[in-house]
Motif scaffolding. Structure first.
Motif, PDB file in Angstrom:
ATOM      1  N   ARG A   1     -17.608  12.814  -4.236  1.00  0.00           N
ATOM      2  CA  ARG A   1     -16.261  13.231  -3.852  1.00  0.00           C
ATOM      3  C   ARG A   1     -15.555  13.721  -5.113  1.00  0.00           C
ATOM      4  NH1 ARG A   1     -13.122   7.394  -3.088  1.00  0.00           N
ATOM      5  NH2 ARG A   1     -14.112   6.330  -4.836  1.00  0.00           N
ATOM      6  N   PRO A   2     -14.459  14.453  -4.991  1.00  0.00           N
ATOM      7  CA  PRO A   2     -13.736  14.928  -6.170  1.00  0.00           C
ATOM      8  C   PRO A   2     -13.259  13.762  -7.025  1.00  0.00           C
ATOM      9  CG  PRO A   2     -12.990  16.073  -4.198  1.00  0.00           C
ATOM     10  CD  PRO A   2     -13.862  14.943  -3.735  1.00  0.00           C
ATOM     11  N   PRO A   3     -13.103  13.962  -8.342  1.00  0.00           N
ATOM     12  CA  PRO A   3     -12.690  12.872  -9.222  1.00  0.00           C
ATOM     13  C   PRO A   3     -11.246  12.430  -9.037  1.00  0.00           C
ATOM     14  CG  PRO A   3     -12.895  14.916 -10.452  1.00  0.00           C
ATOM     15  CD  PRO A   3     -13.453  15.176  -9.092  1.00  0.00           C
ATOM     16  N   ILE A   4     -10.403  13.275  -8.409  1.00  0.00           N
ATOM     17  CA  ILE A   4      -9.013  12.910  -8.138  1.00  0.00           C
ATOM     18  C   ILE A   4      -8.765  13.006  -6.636  1.00  0.00           C
ATOM     19  CG2 ILE A   4      -6.589  13.477  -8.545  1.00  0.00           C
ATOM     20  CD1 ILE A   4      -7.384  14.674 -11.214  1.00  0.00           C
ATOM     21  N   THR A   5      -8.324  11.913  -6.033  1.00  0.00           N
ATOM     22  CA  THR A   5      -8.047  11.881  -4.594  1.00  0.00           C
ATOM     23  C   THR A   5      -6.731  11.143  -4.352  1.00  0.00           C
ATOM     24  OG1 THR A   5      -9.355   9.855  -4.370  1.00  0.00           O
ATOM     25  CG2 THR A   5     -10.480  11.946  -3.929  1.00  0.00           C
ATOM     26  N   THR A   6      -6.229  11.256  -3.138  1.00  0.00           N
ATOM     27  CA  THR A   6      -4.990  10.557  -2.793  1.00  0.00           C
ATOM     28  C   THR A   6      -4.917  10.311  -1.293  1.00  0.00           C
ATOM     29  OG1 THR A   6      -2.566  10.588  -3.039  1.00  0.00           O
ATOM     30  CG2 THR A   6      -3.626  12.670  -2.464  1.00  0.00           C
ATOM     31  N   HIS A   7      -3.995   9.483  -0.891  1.00  0.00           N
ATOM     32  CA  HIS A   7      -3.641   9.322   0.517  1.00  0.00           C
ATOM     33  C   HIS A   7      -2.175   8.914   0.563  1.00  0.00           C
ATOM     34  CE1 HIS A   7      -4.415   4.966  -0.291  1.00  0.00           C
ATOM     35  NE2 HIS A   7      -3.472   4.784   0.619  1.00  0.00           N
ATOM     36  N   VAL A   8      -1.571   9.030   1.744  1.00  0.00           N
ATOM     37  CA  VAL A   8      -0.161   8.692   1.904  1.00  0.00           C
ATOM     38  C   VAL A   8      -0.026   7.677   3.039  1.00  0.00           C
ATOM     39  CG1 VAL A   8       2.176   9.549   2.290  1.00  0.00           C
ATOM     40  CG2 VAL A   8       0.484  11.020   1.170  1.00  0.00           C
ATOM     41  N   LEU A   9       0.649   6.573   2.744  1.00  0.00           N
ATOM     42  CA  LEU A   9       0.910   5.541   3.746  1.00  0.00           C
ATOM     43  C   LEU A   9       2.405   5.471   3.997  1.00  0.00           C
ATOM     44  CD1 LEU A   9       0.003   3.095   5.470  1.00  0.00           C
ATOM     45  CD2 LEU A   9       0.371   1.670   3.456  1.00  0.00           C
ATOM     46  N   ASP A  10       2.790   5.603   5.259  1.00  0.00           N
ATOM     47  CA  ASP A  10       4.191   5.472   5.658  1.00  0.00           C
ATOM     48  C   ASP A  10       4.464   3.990   5.900  1.00  0.00           C
ATOM     49  OD1 ASP A  10       6.660   5.422   6.933  1.00  0.00           O
ATOM     50  OD2 ASP A  10       6.321   7.323   7.959  1.00  0.00           O
ATOM     51  N   VAL A  11       5.006   3.299   4.877  1.00  0.00           N
ATOM     52  CA  VAL A  11       5.188   1.855   4.985  1.00  0.00           C
ATOM     53  C   VAL A  11       6.326   1.487   5.930  1.00  0.00           C
ATOM     54  CG1 VAL A  11       4.221   1.376   2.708  1.00  0.00           C
ATOM     55  CG2 VAL A  11       6.650   1.852   2.919  1.00  0.00           C
ATOM     56  N   SER A  12       7.216   2.433   6.218  1.00  0.00           N
ATOM     57  CA  SER A  12       8.306   2.136   7.147  1.00  0.00           C
ATOM     58  C   SER A  12       7.801   2.054   8.581  1.00  0.00           C
ATOM     59  CB  SER A  12       9.397   3.211   7.040  1.00  0.00           C
ATOM     60  OG  SER A  12       8.930   4.474   7.487  1.00  0.00           O
ATOM     61  N   ARG A  13       6.709   2.736   8.855  1.00  0.00           N
ATOM     62  CA  ARG A  13       6.117   2.724  10.203  1.00  0.00           C
ATOM     63  C   ARG A  13       4.838   1.919  10.255  1.00  0.00           C
ATOM     64  NH1 ARG A  13       4.667   8.350  11.138  1.00  0.00           N
ATOM     65  NH2 ARG A  13       4.160   7.681  13.246  1.00  0.00           N
ATOM     66  N   GLY A  14       4.298   1.576   9.081  1.00  0.00           N
ATOM     67  CA  GLY A  14       3.063   0.798   9.032  1.00  0.00           C
ATOM     68  C   GLY A  14       1.854   1.579   9.467  1.00  0.00           C
ATOM     69  N   CYS A  15       1.791   2.872   9.104  1.00  0.00           N
ATOM     70  CA  CYS A  15       0.661   3.696   9.509  1.00  0.00           C
ATOM     71  C   CYS A  15       0.479   4.838   8.508  1.00  0.00           C
ATOM     72  CB  CYS A  15       0.859   4.248  10.920  1.00  0.00           C
ATOM     73  SG  CYS A  15       2.250   5.381  11.068  1.00  0.00           S
TER      74      CYS A  15
ATOM     75  N   SER B   1       8.531   5.331   2.029  1.00  0.00           N
ATOM     76  CA  SER B   1       9.505   5.042   3.070  1.00  0.00           C
ATOM     77  C   SER B   1      10.652   6.031   2.870  1.00  0.00           C
ATOM     78  CB  SER B   1      10.001   3.595   2.978  1.00  0.00           C
ATOM     79  OG  SER B   1      10.993   3.461   1.979  1.00  0.00           O
ATOM     80  N   PRO B   2      11.596   6.128   3.794  1.00  0.00           N
ATOM     81  CA  PRO B   2      12.680   7.107   3.631  1.00  0.00           C
ATOM     82  C   PRO B   2      13.495   6.920   2.357  1.00  0.00           C
ATOM     83  CG  PRO B   2      12.592   6.358   5.904  1.00  0.00           C
ATOM     84  CD  PRO B   2      11.639   5.495   5.130  1.00  0.00           C
ATOM     85  N   PHE B   3      13.557   5.703   1.817  1.00  0.00           N
ATOM     86  CA  PHE B   3      14.428   5.458   0.660  1.00  0.00           C
ATOM     87  C   PHE B   3      13.731   4.804  -0.520  1.00  0.00           C
ATOM     88  CE2 PHE B   3      17.025   5.471   4.523  1.00  0.00           C
ATOM     89  CZ  PHE B   3      17.865   6.549   4.224  1.00  0.00           C
ATOM     90  N   SER B   4      12.401   4.790  -0.509  1.00  0.00           N
ATOM     91  CA  SER B   4      11.672   4.248  -1.646  1.00  0.00           C
ATOM     92  C   SER B   4      10.240   4.771  -1.606  1.00  0.00           C
ATOM     93  CB  SER B   4      11.660   2.717  -1.639  1.00  0.00           C
ATOM     94  OG  SER B   4      10.878   2.232  -0.547  1.00  0.00           O
ATOM     95  N   PHE B   5       9.571   4.702  -2.775  1.00  0.00           N
ATOM     96  CA  PHE B   5       8.153   5.003  -2.813  1.00  0.00           C
ATOM     97  C   PHE B   5       7.532   4.243  -3.984  1.00  0.00           C
ATOM     98  CE2 PHE B   5       9.853   8.322  -5.614  1.00  0.00           C
ATOM     99  CZ  PHE B   5       8.971   8.313  -6.695  1.00  0.00           C
ATOM    100  N   SER B   6       6.231   4.044  -3.907  1.00  0.00           N
ATOM    101  CA  SER B   6       5.493   3.402  -4.990  1.00  0.00           C
ATOM    102  C   SER B   6       4.089   3.967  -5.035  1.00  0.00           C
ATOM    103  CB  SER B   6       5.451   1.878  -4.805  1.00  0.00           C
ATOM    104  OG  SER B   6       4.775   1.537  -3.610  1.00  0.00           O
ATOM    105  N   THR B   7       3.382   3.672  -6.098  1.00  0.00           N
ATOM    106  CA  THR B   7       2.011   4.151  -6.250  1.00  0.00           C
ATOM    107  C   THR B   7       1.232   3.163  -7.086  1.00  0.00           C
ATOM    108  OG1 THR B   7       0.665   6.073  -6.909  1.00  0.00           O
ATOM    109  CG2 THR B   7       2.521   5.485  -8.343  1.00  0.00           C
ATOM    110  N   TYR B   8      -0.061   3.385  -7.216  1.00  0.00           N
ATOM    111  CA  TYR B   8      -0.914   2.579  -8.068  1.00  0.00           C
ATOM    112  C   TYR B   8      -2.193   3.379  -8.291  1.00  0.00           C
ATOM    113  CZ  TYR B   8      -3.211   1.569  -3.606  1.00  0.00           C
ATOM    114  OH  TYR B   8      -3.858   1.692  -2.399  1.00  0.00           O
TER     115      TYR B   8
END
Length: 335
Positions: free
Chosen positions: A213-227, A325-332
């Motif tokens: 797979r490519p060396p850089i990947t990502t995904h997005v989780l909508d924590v306000s909806r839990g999906c 979420s609509p008013f916050s975000f985080s990453t790791y």
């Protein structure tokens, strides 16, 4: 073209169905990983019956737990450990307990353990998906679990095929054992349990399998909806400005060079943002997400995550997700 030959135990490490492993041996040898994956899909969905699916499900450890050596091979156990490394690295005592409780509820309702391709996923993301899928009817969930099993199988087939690219060993070890050692070392680093420093004189290139797979990947989780967040536009750029690195108080127009773009799928995962290469160019990268289009009522018109890949890290994998979420975000940094 070279023909790749593997034994039944190799395919059992990829998928715990005996029927699947036997059919893969009959269909082999394969000229490429792509040919093997195509055969695996056909066998899994058209030749393996319900009992075979359940046999494969039972070979997995419950998410958050170690594999039992009585039910799975050493290779499969180590691969499973690597696949759950991000979840374990992002877990807490309370989140693991909640995950265990929901796993028990899931098994009581459906009759088999929760199956998910856990690679690169945090504990929070896995728990959110478990709660979401718990609402499904059993017949629907059985099909989803089979699809997740195939994702795991494809990932492990890539690891299996990568063993063929390794230089010959002076010992008598089976190639899958060599691959297992590489995976175990990687997991040890992530978990912070490395007992001894690596030998500086060792050939690092021989320790790293060919990428699948490519060396850089990502995904997005909508924590306000839990999906997962579906349909989010993603853009990857690399810094090539007049300064060696972008400065906090200065703007270099045109300093960011486009690398690739994609849109997240139903699992919140982006498509291929860059080519699959063994050595990623060191430097500073930026992943930007069109969060304003995804959530027009939210606070962020877009989100950018800037990170650096050093020369010594050019063969590592960088999974940089967005928890939004609509008013916050985080990453790791995932694996």
């Amino acid at each position: 073209m070279a023909l790749e030959r593997f034994e039944e135990q190799d395919f059992l490490a990829c998928c715990g169905s005996t029927k699947f492993a036997k059919e893969m041996v009959l269909a082999s040898p394969f000229t490429s990983l792509e040919e093997a994956i195509a055969a695996a899909r056909n066998i899994w969905f058209n030749k393996v019956d319900v009992n075979g699916w359940l046999e494969a499900f039972s070979s997995h450890p419950q998410i958050g737990q170690s594999a039992s050596s009585a039910h799975t091979s050493h290779t499969a156990a180590q691969w499973s450990k690597g696949e759950q490394s991000t979840a374990l690295a992002t877990s807490t005592g309370s989140s693991l307990q909640e995950l265990s409780d929901w796993n028990a509820q899931y098994r009581q309702k459906f009759g088999f353990i929760f199956i998910i391709c856990a690679s690169g996923r945090s504990t929070a993301e896995i728990l959110a998906e478990l709660k979401k899928r718990y609402q499904n009817r059993p017949i629907v969930e059985f099909e989803i679990a089979a699809q997740e099993q195939m994702k795991v199988t494809e990932l492990r087939l890539g690891k299996l095929f990568s063993t063929k690219t390794k230089p010959a060993s002076t010992g008598k070890q089976h190639p899958t054992v060599l691959a297992t050692k590489v995976e175990e070392d990687r997991v040890a680093v992530i978990g912070g349990h490395l007992k001894a420093a690596p030998n500086p004189s060792s050939d690092k290139a021989s320790q790293v399998p060919t990428r699948t797979r490519p060396p850089i990947t990502t995904h997005v989780l909508d924590v306000s909806r839990g999906c997962p967040a579906t349909g989010v536009e993603v853009r990857l750029e690399m810094w090539k400005g007049s300064q060696p690195r972008p400065l906090f108080d200065k703007t270099d127009i045109g300093g960011w060079i486009f690398q690739g773009s994609s849109i997240t799928d139903v699992d919140g995962r982006s498509g291929q943002l860059m080519s699959i290469v063994n050595d990623v160019n060191p430097g500073i990268y930026r992943i930007s997400f069109n969060t304003g289009k995804y959530c027009p009522s939210g606070f962020f018109p877009f989100v950018s995550i800037v990170f650096e890949i050093k020369e010594s890290q050019n063969r590592e994998h960088f999974h940089v997700p967005l928890l939004l979420s609509p008013f916050s975000f985080s990453t790791y940094r995932g694996s």
